[in-house]
Design a protein around this motif. Structure first.
Motif, PDB file in Angstrom:
ATOM      1  N   ALA A  12       4.650  -1.067  -3.382  1.00 43.15           N
ATOM      2  CA  ALA A  12       3.389  -0.760  -4.059  1.00 43.15           C
ATOM      3  C   ALA A  12       3.644  -0.144  -5.429  1.00 43.15           C
ATOM      4  O   ALA A  12       2.953  -0.457  -6.409  1.00 43.15           O
ATOM      5  N   GLY A  13       4.625   0.731  -5.526  1.00 38.65           N
ATOM      6  CA  GLY A  13       4.959   1.325  -6.811  1.00 38.65           C
ATOM      7  C   GLY A  13       5.494   0.305  -7.800  1.00 38.65           C
ATOM      8  O   GLY A  13       5.202   0.368  -8.998  1.00 38.65           O
ATOM      9  N   ILE A  14       6.290  -0.642  -7.299  1.00 35.42           N
ATOM     10  CA  ILE A  14       6.831  -1.699  -8.155  1.00 35.42           C
ATOM     11  C   ILE A  14       5.702  -2.581  -8.678  1.00 35.42           C
ATOM     12  O   ILE A  14       5.625  -2.887  -9.878  1.00 35.42           O
ATOM     13  N   VAL A  29       0.831  -1.197   0.000  1.00 35.83           N
ATOM     14  CA  VAL A  29       0.000   0.000   0.000  1.00 35.83           C
ATOM     15  C   VAL A  29       0.869   1.252   0.000  1.00 35.83           C
ATOM     16  O   VAL A  29       1.976   1.261   0.528  1.00 35.83           O
ATOM     17  N   ASP A  30       0.366   2.296  -0.614  1.00 32.23           N
ATOM     18  CA  ASP A  30       1.026   3.589  -0.539  1.00 32.23           C
ATOM     19  C   ASP A  30       0.921   4.143   0.882  1.00 32.23           C
ATOM     20  O   ASP A  30       0.086   3.700   1.676  1.00 32.23           O
ATOM     21  N   ALA A  46       2.604  -1.805  -8.981  1.00 35.81           N
ATOM     22  CA  ALA A  46       1.738  -1.036  -9.877  1.00 35.81           C
ATOM     23  C   ALA A  46       2.276  -1.010 -11.303  1.00 35.81           C
ATOM     24  O   ALA A  46       1.510  -0.829 -12.252  1.00 35.81           O
ATOM     25  N   ARG A  47       3.589  -1.191 -11.473  1.00 35.04           N
ATOM     26  CA  ARG A  47       4.182  -1.252 -12.810  1.00 35.04           C
ATOM     27  C   ARG A  47       4.072  -2.648 -13.426  1.00 35.04           C
ATOM     28  O   ARG A  47       4.546  -2.877 -14.543  1.00 35.04           O
ATOM     29  N   GLY A  48       3.512  -3.595 -12.672  1.00 34.08           N
ATOM     30  CA  GLY A  48       3.426  -4.959 -13.163  1.00 34.08           C
ATOM     31  C   GLY A  48       4.682  -5.764 -12.914  1.00 34.08           C
ATOM     32  O   GLY A  48       4.865  -6.835 -13.500  1.00 34.08           O
ATOM     33  N   GLU A  49       5.552  -5.269 -12.028  1.00 30.34           N
ATOM     34  CA  GLU A  49       6.773  -5.979 -11.663  1.00 30.34           C
ATOM     35  C   GLU A  49       6.625  -6.572 -10.264  1.00 30.34           C
ATOM     36  O   GLU A  49       5.632  -6.310  -9.573  1.00 30.34           O
ATOM     37  N   LEU A  50       7.629  -7.331  -9.851  1.00 31.28           N
ATOM     38  CA  LEU A  50       7.637  -7.925  -8.519  1.00 31.28           C
ATOM     39  C   LEU A  50       8.810  -7.372  -7.726  1.00 31.28           C
ATOM     40  O   LEU A  50       9.904  -7.187  -8.269  1.00 31.28           O
ATOM     41  N   PRO A  51       8.605  -7.124  -6.426  1.00 28.68           N
ATOM     42  CA  PRO A  51       9.701  -6.619  -5.600  1.00 28.68           C
ATOM     43  C   PRO A  51      10.538  -7.753  -5.017  1.00 28.68           C
ATOM     44  O   PRO A  51      10.041  -8.855  -4.759  1.00 28.68           O
ATOM     45  N   PHE A  52      11.815  -7.469  -4.843  1.00 28.83           N
ATOM     46  CA  PHE A  52      12.688  -8.366  -4.091  1.00 28.83           C
ATOM     47  C   PHE A  52      13.649  -7.500  -3.294  1.00 28.83           C
ATOM     48  O   PHE A  52      13.735  -6.287  -3.490  1.00 28.83           O
ATOM     49  N   LEU A  53      14.373  -8.113  -2.371  1.00 28.53           N
ATOM     50  CA  LEU A  53      15.315  -7.360  -1.550  1.00 28.53           C
ATOM     51  C   LEU A  53      16.388  -8.280  -0.999  1.00 28.53           C
ATOM     52  O   LEU A  53      16.301  -9.508  -1.119  1.00 28.53           O
ATOM     53  N   HIS A  54      17.395  -7.657  -0.419  1.00 29.39           N
ATOM     54  CA  HIS A  54      18.478  -8.392   0.229  1.00 29.39           C
ATOM     55  C   HIS A  54      18.681  -7.855   1.639  1.00 29.39           C
ATOM     56  O   HIS A  54      18.479  -6.672   1.895  1.00 29.39           O
ATOM     57  N   THR A  55      19.118  -8.744   2.513  1.00 25.84           N
ATOM     58  CA  THR A  55      19.552  -8.332   3.838  1.00 25.84           C
ATOM     59  C   THR A  55      20.635  -9.300   4.293  1.00 25.84           C
ATOM     60  O   THR A  55      20.785 -10.392   3.731  1.00 25.84           O
ATOM     61  N   ALA A  67      13.465   4.790   1.767  1.00 27.03           N
ATOM     62  CA  ALA A  67      13.612   3.512   1.068  1.00 27.03           C
ATOM     63  C   ALA A  67      13.463   3.797  -0.415  1.00 27.03           C
ATOM     64  O   ALA A  67      12.866   4.812  -0.810  1.00 27.03           O
ATOM     65  N   GLY A  68      13.994   2.919  -1.243  1.00 25.35           N
ATOM     66  CA  GLY A  68      13.896   3.156  -2.677  1.00 25.35           C
ATOM     67  C   GLY A  68      14.198   1.925  -3.499  1.00 25.35           C
ATOM     68  O   GLY A  68      14.178   0.800  -3.008  1.00 25.35           O
ATOM     69  N   GLU A  69      14.473   2.148  -4.771  1.00 23.06           N
ATOM     70  CA  GLU A  69      14.694   1.087  -5.746  1.00 23.06           C
ATOM     71  C   GLU A  69      16.156   1.110  -6.200  1.00 23.06           C
ATOM     72  O   GLU A  69      16.720   2.172  -6.445  1.00 23.06           O
TER      73      GLU A  69
END
Length: 220
Positions: free
Chosen positions: A176-178, A88-89, A180-189, A140-142
């Motif tokens: 949410a922005g990712i 969600v935004d 909305a573009r039809g992509e999937l988010p991922f991350l690292h930690t 946070a960002g891309e």
């Protein structure tokens, strides 16, 4: 692609930010410190990398360069994907621009989320939350972007304001922005940051792979 996200990014959607030679590439130094080779098992790709830099930071499931590359720093990490999450935004999240970079760099220095440079913001959308007196206290960002996927990165909060859920809110807003573009988010930690891993799991991310972040010096 997720096995080699930096190469997928630099040979794909983020090629415009790359310095490349054969089967090797790196981000322009003022954008990010990461390098990549098309096939980490190919000595020729590492020879290509040596024409670009004598100090390389890479990530992947395993990294074993040929002779001539000397290990420097090695950190175990976890890759997580949001293939089934919803996001969600956030009404308090404000877009950050190049005018905010000095504040962003100051926040990174205090919160230590990982590599972030003066042009990292060029890689995607960054959001922040400000305190009542206008200070940037969380962001946070891309970062890595490849076909169908974008990484959520630089999630950090000023130590003075931690424990209020700001990082979680911004992670969801960026995701949410990712989505909305039809992509999937991922991350690292990092693998031993149990609090972060539990948080991301609560937000809907799932473990994808164990990875390593490693730097090497080329000695020829």
């Amino acid at each position: 692609m997720l096995n080699n996200p930096v190469w997928a990014a630099l040979s794909g959607p983020q090629a415009g930010y790359a310095e490349a030679a054969g089967d090797a590439a790196r981000y322009q130094p003022d954008i990010a410190p990461f390098c990549a080779v098309a096939d980490p098992a190919d000595p020729a790709a590492w020879r290509d990398l040596a024409t670009l830099t004598d100090y390389a930071l890479l990530t992947g499931p395993s990294l074993a360069p040929p002779p001539g590359w000397v290990p420097d720093v090695r950190t175990m990490g976890v890759q997580m994907v949001g293939t089934a999450m919803t996001a969600v935004d956030d009404p308090e999240a404000v877009p950050l621009t190049e005018h905010d970079v000095p504040e962003m760099l100051e926040l990174v220095a205090r919160a230590q989320p990982g590599p972030f440079r003066k042009r990292t913001i060029d890689l995607g959308r960054y959001l922040g939350i400000r305190s009542r007196d206008g200070r940037l206290i969380s962001m946070a960002g891309e970062r890595f972007r490849m076909p169908g996927w974008t990484e959520v990165s630089a999630v950090c909060t000023d130590p003075e304001f931690r424990g209020q859920g700001l990082g979680a809110r911004l992670t969801l807003a960026v995701a949410a922005g990712i989505l909305a573009r039809g992509e999937l988010p991922f991350l690292h930690t990092v693998h031993d940051n149990e609090n972060a891993i539990r948080l991301y799991e609560r937000l809907g991310f799932e473990h994808s792979a164990d990875v390593v972040f490693a730097s090497f010096r080329y000695t020829g």
